[in-house]
Design an enzyme around this catalytic site. Structure first.
Site, mmCIF file in Angstrom:
data_model
loop_
_atom_site.group_PDB
_atom_site.id
_atom_site.type_symbol
_atom_site.label_atom_id
_atom_site.label_comp_id
_atom_site.label_asym_id
_atom_site.label_seq_id
_atom_site.Cartn_x
_atom_site.Cartn_y
_atom_site.Cartn_z
ATOM 1 N N SER A 240 -4.946 10.963 8.202
ATOM 2 C CA SER A 240 -5.932 10.896 7.265
ATOM 3 C C SER A 240 -6.819 12.126 7.487
ATOM 4 C CB SER A 240 -6.902 9.556 7.710
ATOM 5 O OG SER A 240 -8.035 9.678 7.111
ATOM 6 N N TYR B 277 -11.206 5.105 13.920
ATOM 7 C CA TYR B 277 -9.951 5.447 13.085
ATOM 8 C C TYR B 277 -9.855 7.051 13.403
ATOM 9 C CZ TYR B 277 -7.389 5.525 8.791
ATOM 10 O OH TYR B 277 -6.349 5.845 7.818
ATOM 11 N N GLY C 114 1.091 -1.215 0.060
ATOM 12 C CA GLY C 114 -0.063 0.027 -0.057
ATOM 13 C C GLY C 114 0.703 1.157 0.060
ATOM 14 N N ILE C 115 0.390 2.372 0.910
ATOM 15 C CA ILE C 115 0.953 3.421 0.861
ATOM 16 C C ILE C 115 2.517 3.540 1.234
ATOM 17 C CG2 ILE C 115 1.129 5.809 1.917
ATOM 18 C CD1 ILE C 115 -2.053 5.632 2.065
ATOM 19 N N GLY C 116 2.666 2.396 2.472
ATOM 20 C CA GLY C 116 3.984 2.239 2.752
ATOM 21 C C GLY C 116 5.187 1.804 1.999
#
Length: 226
Positions: A145, A158, A19-21
């Site tokens: 986020s 979250y 993903g983003i990482g």
């Protein structure tokens, strides 16, 4: 320190296996930096990310640790130090989500999200920032986020964790500025990653309609900003 070439600098990306990482790790590798890819259980995914990073000629280290455990993070630090890759840049990217009504949330749900998203960030930052302070240079980048700013229905846990991350970022930025260290957060909206797979296609379409660009962000776009 500011004039050091990229190839002499190291970055640690938590949750860097996919993903983003993964996109962040590859982006740093593309400019020649040494890259430490942290993961929990996704061993093969971490290795695949490492292989892509190696194609740029970058030095790469993969390391597993449960970020809810200070003991495991200390072991990760020892390994990173042993290989001479103490990070000049720390990217606190690892995180989990939780979707559901607050009335259905259990104490275990709460602890799980807060321990990974907030405690893990706190422990990693606290344990790796002394190296940055000693050299009077460092960059700490927290992947937050938009829901930490605006909040999201059925994502109270979250949103709360990311709101805490934003407050942590602002406060620590003031604390570490005299030491030549910057602390920033990147707060993307919906990104096209596995985290969005819990939504049905119609739900994804409805979410995309509320995004000015009319689509989800790509992990590479977030990596570019980081």
């Amino acid at each position: 320190m500011m004039n050091r070439p990229f190839r002499e600098m190291s970055v640690l990306v938590t949750g860097g296996s996919r993903g983003i990482g993964s996109a962040i790790a590859e982006r740093f590798a593309s400019v020649g930096m040494k890259v430490v890819i942290h993961y929990l259980e996704a061993h093969e995914a971490a290795n695949e990310t490492a292989r892509r990073c190696l194609q740029y000629g970058s030095e790469v280290l993969t390391v597993s640790a449960d970020l809810r455990s200070k003991e495991q993070i200390l072991r990760m630090k020892e390994k990173v130090e042993h290989f001479g890759m103490m990070p000049d840049i720390l990217v606190n990217n690892a995180g989990i989500s939780h979707y559901g009504l607050l009335s259905d949330v259990t104490e275990e749900d709460w602890d799980q999200v807060m321990n990974v998203n907030l405690k893990g960030m706190f422990l990693c930052t606290q344990l790796f920032m002394p190296h940055m302070i000693s050299q009077k240079y460092g960059r700490i980048i927290n992947v937050s986020s938009i829901w930490g700013i605006a909040g999201a229905s059925c994502e109270v846990l979250y949103s709360t964790s990311k709101g805490g991350m934003n407050a942590f970022t602002k406060a620590l930025a003031k604390e570490l500025a005299p030491s030549g260290i910057t602390v920033n957060a990147v707060a993307p909206g919906p990104v096209d990653t596995a985290m969005m797979e819990r939504f049905e296609s119609l739900e994804k379409e409805a979410i995309a309609e509320n995004i000015p660009a009319g689509r989800f962000a790509q992990p590479e776009e977030v990596a570019s900003l980081v």
